[in-house]
Design a protein around this motif. Structure first.
Motif, PDB file in Angstrom:
ATOM      1  N   CYS A 160       2.430  -7.885   3.182  1.00 23.63           N
ATOM      2  CA  CYS A 160       1.962  -6.865   4.304  1.00 23.63           C
ATOM      3  C   CYS A 160       2.202  -7.263   5.820  1.00 23.63           C
ATOM      4  O   CYS A 160       2.079  -8.530   6.012  1.00 23.63           O
ATOM      5  CB  CYS A 160       0.542  -6.529   4.125  1.00 23.63           C
ATOM      6  N   ALA A 161       2.617  -6.327   6.489  1.00 21.98           N
ATOM      7  CA  ALA A 161       2.931  -6.428   7.878  1.00 21.98           C
ATOM      8  C   ALA A 161       1.585  -7.025   8.530  1.00 21.98           C
ATOM      9  O   ALA A 161       1.870  -7.499   9.745  1.00 21.98           O
ATOM     10  CB  ALA A 161       3.567  -5.356   8.565  1.00 21.98           C
TER      11      ALA A 161
ATOM     12  N   GLY B 225       3.833  -5.805  -4.589  1.00 18.15           N
ATOM     13  CA  GLY B 225       5.125  -5.540  -5.272  1.00 18.15           C
ATOM     14  C   GLY B 225       5.525  -4.128  -4.994  1.00 18.15           C
ATOM     15  O   GLY B 225       4.732  -3.295  -4.916  1.00 18.15           O
ATOM     16  N   GLY B 226       6.743  -4.079  -4.588  1.00 18.17           N
ATOM     17  CA  GLY B 226       7.433  -2.527  -4.456  1.00 18.17           C
ATOM     18  C   GLY B 226       7.121  -2.109  -2.946  1.00 18.17           C
ATOM     19  O   GLY B 226       7.369  -1.065  -2.439  1.00 18.17           O
ATOM     20  N   LEU B 227       6.442  -2.965  -2.126  1.00 22.94           N
ATOM     21  CA  LEU B 227       6.124  -2.621  -0.511  1.00 22.94           C
ATOM     22  C   LEU B 227       7.385  -2.671   0.028  1.00 22.94           C
ATOM     23  O   LEU B 227       8.156  -3.631   0.000  1.00 22.94           O
ATOM     24  CB  LEU B 227       5.240  -3.380  -0.062  1.00 22.94           C
ATOM     25  N   PRO B 228       7.785  -1.732   0.983  1.00 25.79           N
ATOM     26  CA  PRO B 228       9.115  -2.050   1.646  1.00 25.79           C
ATOM     27  C   PRO B 228       8.895  -2.981   3.011  1.00 25.79           C
ATOM     28  O   PRO B 228       7.622  -2.990   3.300  1.00 25.79           O
ATOM     29  CB  PRO B 228       9.519  -0.661   2.398  1.00 25.79           C
ATOM     30  N   TRP B 229       9.805  -3.525   3.283  1.00 23.33           N
ATOM     31  CA  TRP B 229       9.738  -4.620   4.351  1.00 23.33           C
ATOM     32  C   TRP B 229       9.157  -4.102   5.753  1.00 23.33           C
ATOM     33  O   TRP B 229       9.494  -2.864   6.184  1.00 23.33           O
ATOM     34  CB  TRP B 229      11.007  -5.296   4.747  1.00 23.33           C
ATOM     35  N   GLY B 230       8.065  -4.929   6.194  1.00 23.37           N
ATOM     36  CA  GLY B 230       7.444  -4.087   7.389  1.00 23.37           C
ATOM     37  C   GLY B 230       6.491  -3.145   7.431  1.00 23.37           C
ATOM     38  O   GLY B 230       5.815  -2.723   8.278  1.00 23.37           O
TER      39      GLY B 230
ATOM     40  N   CYS C 170      -0.200  -2.889   3.667  1.00 21.40           N
ATOM     41  CA  CYS C 170      -0.332  -2.520   2.334  1.00 21.40           C
ATOM     42  C   CYS C 170      -1.533  -1.226   2.283  1.00 21.40           C
ATOM     43  O   CYS C 170      -1.961  -0.723   3.225  1.00 21.40           O
ATOM     44  CB  CYS C 170      -1.257  -3.757   1.843  1.00 21.40           C
ATOM     45  N   PRO C 171      -1.675  -0.770   1.213  1.00 21.48           N
ATOM     46  CA  PRO C 171      -2.685   0.384   1.132  1.00 21.48           C
ATOM     47  C   PRO C 171      -4.070   0.217   1.798  1.00 21.48           C
ATOM     48  O   PRO C 171      -4.611   1.049   2.448  1.00 21.48           O
ATOM     49  CB  PRO C 171      -2.735   0.619  -0.413  1.00 21.48           C
ATOM     50  N   ASP C 172      -4.856  -1.011   1.859  1.00 15.23           N
ATOM     51  CA  ASP C 172      -5.962  -1.194   2.553  1.00 15.23           C
ATOM     52  C   ASP C 172      -5.683  -0.961   4.040  1.00 15.23           C
ATOM     53  O   ASP C 172      -6.668  -0.283   4.699  1.00 15.23           O
ATOM     54  CB  ASP C 172      -6.212  -2.541   2.279  1.00 15.23           C
ATOM     55  N   CYS C 173      -4.588  -1.942   4.532  1.00 13.17           N
ATOM     56  CA  CYS C 173      -4.397  -1.747   5.897  1.00 13.17           C
ATOM     57  C   CYS C 173      -4.021  -0.309   6.540  1.00 13.17           C
ATOM     58  O   CYS C 173      -4.379   0.048   7.540  1.00 13.17           O
ATOM     59  CB  CYS C 173      -3.317  -2.860   6.293  1.00 13.17           C
ATOM     60  N   LEU C 174      -3.208   0.240   5.555  1.00 11.16           N
ATOM     61  CA  LEU C 174      -2.868   1.728   5.919  1.00 11.16           C
ATOM     62  C   LEU C 174      -3.987   2.752   5.969  1.00 11.16           C
ATOM     63  O   LEU C 174      -4.173   3.330   7.025  1.00 11.16           O
ATOM     64  CB  LEU C 174      -1.693   2.112   4.886  1.00 11.16           C
ATOM     65  N   ALA C 175      -4.968   2.405   4.991  1.00 10.75           N
ATOM     66  CA  ALA C 175      -6.282   3.328   4.982  1.00 10.75           C
ATOM     67  C   ALA C 175      -7.058   2.938   6.546  1.00 10.75           C
ATOM     68  O   ALA C 175      -7.576   3.955   7.047  1.00 10.75           O
ATOM     69  CB  ALA C 175      -7.122   3.096   3.804  1.00 10.75           C
ATOM     70  N   ASP C 176      -7.231   1.540   6.889  1.00 14.54           N
ATOM     71  CA  ASP C 176      -7.915   1.198   7.890  1.00 14.54           C
ATOM     72  C   ASP C 176      -7.305   1.680   9.193  1.00 14.54           C
ATOM     73  O   ASP C 176      -7.810   2.350   9.989  1.00 14.54           O
ATOM     74  CB  ASP C 176      -7.837  -0.433   7.956  1.00 14.54           C
ATOM     75  N   ARG C 177      -5.851   1.688   9.368  1.00 13.63           N
ATOM     76  CA  ARG C 177      -4.951   2.230  10.405  1.00 13.63           C
ATOM     77  C   ARG C 177      -5.308   3.893  10.544  1.00 13.63           C
ATOM     78  O   ARG C 177      -5.378   4.338  11.450  1.00 13.63           O
ATOM     79  CB  ARG C 177      -3.716   1.941  10.355  1.00 13.63           C
ATOM     80  N   LYS C 178      -5.159   4.517   9.356  1.00 14.50           N
ATOM     81  CA  LYS C 178      -5.567   5.882   9.449  1.00 14.50           C
ATOM     82  C   LYS C 178      -6.764   6.291   9.894  1.00 14.50           C
ATOM     83  O   LYS C 178      -6.781   7.198  10.443  1.00 14.50           O
ATOM     84  CB  LYS C 178      -5.174   6.492   8.218  1.00 14.50           C
ATOM     85  N   ARG C 179      -7.850   5.541   9.498  1.00  8.57           N
ATOM     86  CA  ARG C 179      -8.991   5.942   9.984  1.00  8.57           C
ATOM     87  C   ARG C 179      -9.233   5.742  11.306  1.00  8.57           C
ATOM     88  O   ARG C 179      -9.781   6.527  12.119  1.00  8.57           O
ATOM     89  CB  ARG C 179     -10.094   4.791   9.163  1.00  8.57           C
TER      90      ARG C 179
END
Ligand SMILES: [Zn+2]
Length: 96
Positions: A12-13, A20-25, A28-37
Motif C-alpha cells: 500500500c502506498a 494481492g492484486g493492488l495496482p502500484w501506488g 489498501c482498502p483500509d487507507c482508502l476508506a480513511d482518506r474517503k472519510r
C-alpha cells in the motif's frame, strides 16, 4: 512474490501493508476508506462555506421577484452539490 490468487502482492502506498492484486501506488482498502472519510469531511466544510457565500450574494443581489427567488434557490442548491463533488475529488487526490 505471488499471493494465492496468483496476483503479485504490492505494498500500500501509505501503510505499506502488502495486498494481492493492488495496482502500484494505490492504497489498501483500509487507507482508502480513511482518506474517503477525511476527504468528505473537508469537502462538506468547503461546500458549506461556498453555499453561504452564494446565498449571501443572492440575498443581496437578486431582486425580490418570486421567479428570480426560485432560480436563486436552485442556484444555491446546485452550488452546494457541485462544489462538494469537486472538493471531494480534489481532496481524494491531494490528501496524504
Ligand atoms: Zn494502507
Amino acid at each position: 512474490m505471488l499471493s494465492r490468487s496468483g496476483l503479485p502482492e504490492v505494498p500500500c502506498a501509505k501503510c505499506g501493508r502488502r495486498i494481492g492484486g493492488l495496482p502500484w501506488g494505490e492504497l489498501c482498502p483500509d487507507c482508502l476508506a480513511d482518506r474517503k472519510r477525511r476527504a468528505s469531511r473537508l469537502a462538506r466544510r468547503i461546500s458549506l462555506a461556498a453555499t453561504v457565500l452564494m446565498a449571501a450574494y443572492v440575498a443581496l443581489r437578486v431582486p425580490a421577484d418570486p421567479m428570480a427567488r426560485i432560480y436563486s434557490a436552485v442556484a444555491v442548491l446546485a452550488t452546494y452539490i457541485i462544489v462538494r463533488r469537486i472538493a471531494t475529488r480534489v481532496a481524494m487526490e491531494y490528501l496524504k
